[in-house]
Write a protein that holds these residues in place. Structure first.
Motif: not given
Length: 301
Positions: A72-77, A240-251, A223-230, A140-143
């Motif tokens: 949903v949004f890009a994880a900041p660096q 202080r920081w956030r990300a969504s979806g499955s993590p890449s190795e870099q994330e 905005t999307n109830l099917l994905t996961g959020y951290v 956090l997850a809705f589903r």
């Protein structure tokens, strides 16, 4: 002459009075009709909004999830500065044992726990009150379909910070449906959450929020109830920081790095370099053994 004029004026007023009453009645009827029209429009708007939300849940979320892979949004660096970081929205939750609590916990609770001999800045797997930590990872997850995404984030996080002070791990399940908030479904959800609390190397607190949270969804951009959020939250409850979806190795590496930075900022001691390298080697060895075990089992004896 004056008496005749006064008599004529009274006769004219008596003639005008019914007309004025009729005009007032007509204006009132028009107002009622306008009220009915606006009420119908409001009802139509509510129906259209409900239909849009239903279509959004079944079609738009799936299409967005497919196209963005749940991002949903890009994880900041880097960490958000404490002076500009928004507060994580406070909400009422239930612990796995059914006890009510508020998340995130107030920072003043840490001082009270320290004064009474409680554990400061850490989260245990038991059923006591929530205590703030220097760095809390909130998954956090809705589903239920988003659970593997959350476990991918939480698994690496818990392996890295196992045994560290000032670190907490939470799984936050959002249940907005009315049916699932009723008995016996509510009790079944809480019972399952208690079983899932011991699957990580780091103690995990499983929280459940029952009820609609439109304002919180808007504030956190969920905005999307099917994905996961951290979300990475500090001891003051700031995001202080956030990300969504499955993590890449870099994330995932970014999450571990910014967590170390947040711990240093909050005054928690850093992990010695030798110990960090040793733990990283153990994690790599465990990963290799996990991959080789099925192959070894497949070989005939």
């Amino acid at each position: 002459m004056l008496a005749l004029a006064a008599r004529w004026q009274g006769h004219a007023l008596r003639q005008l009075l019914p007309a004025a009453c009729q005009a007032a009645q007509l204006q009132q009827e028009r107002g009622m009709k306008l009220f009915e029209i606006f009420s119908k429009e409001e009802r139509a708007k509510r129906k259209a909004k409900l239909k849009e939300e239903m279509q959004r849940g079944y079609f738009d979320d799936f299409r967005d999830f497919r196209d963005s892979k749940g991002k949903v949004f890009a994880a900041p660096q880097r960490l958000a500065p404490a002076s500009h970081a928004p507060a994580f929205p406070r909400m009422q939750v239930l612990l796995s044992n059914g006890s009510p609590s508020t998340f995130p916990p107030a920072a003043t609770a840490a001082a009270a726990a320290a004064g009474s001999g409680g554990s400061e800045g850490s989260s245990s797997g038991g059923g006591g009150e929530l205590q703030p930590a220097a760095a809390s990872l909130v998954c956090l997850a809705f589903r239920a379909g988003a659970q593997p995404m959350l476990e991918a984030w939480a698994g690496g996080f818990s392996s890295r910070f196992q045994g560290r002070r000032g670190v907490a791990l939470y799984e936050l399940a959002i249940v907005e449906g009315v049916v699932m908030s009723m008995w016996p479904f509510k009790q079944l959800l809480l019972r399952n959450s208690s079983k899932a609390a011991a699957k990580y190397a780091l103690p995990c607190r499983v929280l459940t929020h029952f009820g609609a949270m439109d304002g919180i969804r808007a504030g956190l951009h969920l905005t999307n109830l099917l994905t996961g959020y951290v979300f990475l939250v500090d001891a003051q409850g700031r995001l202080r920081w956030r990300a969504s979806g499955s993590p890449s190795e870099q994330e995932l590496q970014t999450l571990l790095r910014v967590t170390e930075e947040l711990l240093r900022e909050q005054g928690e001691p850093a992990l010695p370099l030798q110990q960090a390298q040793q733990r990283a080697g153990q994690q790599q060895q465990a990963a290799v053994e996990g991959q080789s075990t099925p192959q070894q089992q497949a070989q005939p004896s």
